[in-house]
Each structure stands twice: as structure tokens, then as C-alpha cells.
Enzyme design. Structure first.
Site, PDB file in Angstrom:
ATOM      1  N   ASP A   1     -16.221  -4.691 -12.370  1.00  0.00           N
ATOM      2  CA  ASP A   1     -17.078  -5.355 -13.344  1.00  0.00           C
ATOM      3  C   ASP A   1     -18.229  -4.466 -13.784  1.00  0.00           C
ATOM      4  O   ASP A   1     -18.459  -3.389 -13.223  1.00  0.00           O
ATOM      5  CB  ASP A   1     -17.651  -6.643 -12.740  1.00  0.00           C
ATOM      6  CG  ASP A   1     -16.591  -7.696 -12.476  1.00  0.00           C
ATOM      7  OD1 ASP A   1     -15.596  -7.721 -13.228  1.00  0.00           O
ATOM      8  OD2 ASP A   1     -16.762  -8.480 -11.530  1.00  0.00           O
TER       9      ASP A   1
ATOM     10  N   ARG B   1      -9.893  -3.510 -11.650  1.00  0.00           N
ATOM     11  CA  ARG B   1     -10.817  -3.554 -12.774  1.00  0.00           C
ATOM     12  C   ARG B   1     -12.209  -3.937 -12.263  1.00  0.00           C
ATOM     13  O   ARG B   1     -12.492  -5.120 -12.032  1.00  0.00           O
ATOM     14  CB  ARG B   1     -10.349  -4.569 -13.817  1.00  0.00           C
ATOM     15  CG  ARG B   1      -8.994  -4.232 -14.422  1.00  0.00           C
ATOM     16  CD  ARG B   1      -8.536  -5.379 -15.327  1.00  0.00           C
ATOM     17  NE  ARG B   1      -7.236  -5.086 -15.935  1.00  0.00           N
ATOM     18  CZ  ARG B   1      -6.569  -5.936 -16.703  1.00  0.00           C
ATOM     19  NH1 ARG B   1      -7.088  -7.144 -16.942  1.00  0.00           N
ATOM     20  NH2 ARG B   1      -5.407  -5.616 -17.223  1.00  0.00           N
TER      21      ARG B   1
ATOM     22  N   ARG C   1     -18.372 -10.161  -4.183  1.00  0.00           N
ATOM     23  CA  ARG C   1     -19.770 -10.503  -4.459  1.00  0.00           C
ATOM     24  C   ARG C   1     -20.092 -11.934  -4.029  1.00  0.00           C
ATOM     25  O   ARG C   1     -21.210 -12.224  -3.586  1.00  0.00           O
ATOM     26  CB  ARG C   1     -20.080 -10.299  -5.938  1.00  0.00           C
ATOM     27  CG  ARG C   1     -20.060  -8.831  -6.357  1.00  0.00           C
ATOM     28  CD  ARG C   1     -20.108  -8.678  -7.866  1.00  0.00           C
ATOM     29  NE  ARG C   1     -21.320  -9.250  -8.433  1.00  0.00           N
ATOM     30  CZ  ARG C   1     -21.510  -9.415  -9.754  1.00  0.00           C
ATOM     31  NH1 ARG C   1     -20.545  -9.063 -10.609  1.00  0.00           N
ATOM     32  NH2 ARG C   1     -22.631  -9.918 -10.198  1.00  0.00           N
TER      33      ARG C   1
END
Length: 266
Positions: free
Chosen positions: A51, A49, A202
Site C-alpha cells: 500500500d 501489492r 497493519r
């Protein structure tokens, strides 16, 4: 019949992969297009999934249909109902035990870091930008401390729902992708693991850039691992430069590898 498809998308205009109320998601957009070909409601399941703002050069998706269609129908047919931000690259019939998420054994991400005093325009939303100059050797050294099996609690989101923070990071490399004195420096990071925590990539990139900018020594990355505290780490880096670049499955499913299918190139 169960089908697997390879999908690429530009995540800028989407609120992420997962369907959400009052927001456009990649999942919703793709389901709409597949239903046009299938002739009945369809639910799709993805390998990961992504972002809001995150891209994919190779997302893997599966879905079940009650109709017979050719391979080409799930590529050219579905693409005719998609915007230019999303495209199906290939399709394969798969057995019922295949699951895009749970059958995956590795996931591969790429992140592009753009260093220049002025924010990018032509590369806007495609790269993560920093105005600071970066030391490549320090970032590479910092990345090397992350390899192997570790508790990555310092690099996970507070909203992460993973049962365990322990993951095996097989690859974390950072290299020069392009150097132009007048237009900046582009770095490419590659990360491969059995699975990733929410925001893990990230956060790892944010810490590596923090080191590369001279804010901390490279050994600080190892100290973060040992501390296991997110609040001690660097700020999370932007979503713009992140790409899900491939998902690896057991050979028995006969799916393309990320090296054969990813069209991401600079």
C-alpha cells in the site's frame, strides 16, 4: 525470456506498488527503468501489492523480455534509471512457469513500532509511532493467540478481494529492538504466513499495540478472531513502519531466501 529480480524500496513518496492513474507507483517507476534496458515495453508482476507508504526490503518481481542481457544489466543497468527510493538487488533467469505472486509459498513482513511521547523526526516515515508506553509481555501474549490457521476476517480490509479469509500465520513475534531512555523504545514485530489479507498486518499490529497500551487484555485478540467482525477490532496502525521483508519460493527456482538478501537492519 523470463527474469526474476529482488527489489527494495522506500514507499513514502509512492502511492503504493500498483500502477494508478495520476499517481506515482513503484510498478510504474520500475517498468520505466527496465524498459530502458530492454528496449521495448515491459510489464512487471510482484509477489505482493504493498500500500501507499509501505516499504520493501525484499520484494520479488518477474517480467518477460525479447532481448538478451546479462544478469548485471538487470541490476546495475536498471538501477541507473531508478531514483534513490528504489534499487534492484539481484536478478535470476527463471522458467516460464515461475510467477512472482502465484509461485510464492510464504511471505514475511517486519513492522517497527516506536514508543515515545514525542513523534519521531529522524525516523519519520520509517516506523509506526505511538505516544503511549507499551507492555511487551502483553503484546507477545496477544500475538501468540494469532498463530496457526484461522479465519482472519476481523483483521481484513473491507476492500479485501481475497477469496477466503482463512490464512496460516506461522510467525508473529514482537521483541525489543532498541531501548534509549532519552529517545524512546523501538519494538520489532515479525510475521510470516502463506499469504496475507489486505491490511491484515497493519490491523494485527494495531490490535497488539491496543493491548500493549492497556486498553484491552491479551485474550481480547482471541475474542476478535472468534467474532470475525472488523468493526470490533482496534484501529489500523500506520503504513510507515511496515516492510515486506521476504518471499519464499520452492527450491526448484533457485532464488535467494529473505535471510540471504534483506538489507533491513537497525
Amino acid at each position: 525470456m523470463r527474469w526474476a529480480i529482488g527489489v527494495e524500496y522506500r514507499g513514502t513518496r509512492f502511492a503504493g506498488w500498483q500502477r494508478q492513474p495520476d499517481c506515482l507507483s513503484v510498478q510504474e517507476h520500475l517498468e520505466f527503468a527496465i524498459e530502458k534496458i530492454a528496449g521495448h515495453p515491459v510489464q512487471v508482476y510482484a509477489a505482493g501489492r504493498t500500500d501507499r507508504g509501505v516499504h520493501a526490503s525484499m520484494q520479488v518481481v518477474h517480467f518477460d523480455v525479447n532481448c538478451e542481457r546479462s544478469d548485471n544489466a538487470w541490476v546495475r543497468g536498471v538501477n541507473s534509471f531508478l531514483t534513490q527510493d528504489v534499487a534492484v538487488l539481484w536478478s535470476r533467469a527463471v522458467p516460464e512457469e515461475f510467477h512472482a505472486r502465484f509461485s510464492a509459498v510464504k511471505r514475511h513482513y517486519r513492522y517497527f513500532i516506536y514508543s515515545h511521547p514525542v513523534r519521531p523526526t529522524l525516523l519519520a516515515n520509517q516506523v509506526g509511532w505511538t505516544h503511549q508506553s507499551l507492555k511487551l509481555d502483553e503484546m507477545q501474549r496477544a500475538a501468540s493467540y494469532m498463530l496457526g490457521t484461522h479465519d482472519f476476517s476481523a483483521f481484513r480490509s473491507s476492500e479485501c478481494q481475497a477469496k477466503s479469509p482463512i490464512k496460516h500465520l506461522e510467525e508473529f513475534s514482537i521483541e525489543l529492538a532498541a531501548v534509549q531512555p532519552s529517545s524512546g523504545v523501538l519494538y520489532e514485530a515479525k510475521l510470516t504466513a502463506n499469504a496475507f489479507l489486505h491490511h491484515m498486518v497493519r490491523n494485527l499490529i494495531g490490535a497488539a499495540v491496543f493491548v500493549g497500551a492497556g486498553n484491552r487484555p491479551s485474550i481480547w485478540m482471541q475474542e476478535l478472531l472468534q467474532a470475525k467482525k472488523r468493526e470490533f477490532a482496534a484501529p489500523m496502525f500506520a503504513a510507515d513502519g511496515l516492510y515486506l521483508a521476504g518471499v519464499l519460493y520452492p527450491d526448484e527456482f533457485l532464488l535467494p531466501s529473505w535471510n540471504e538478501t534483506s538489507r533491513l537492519a537497525w
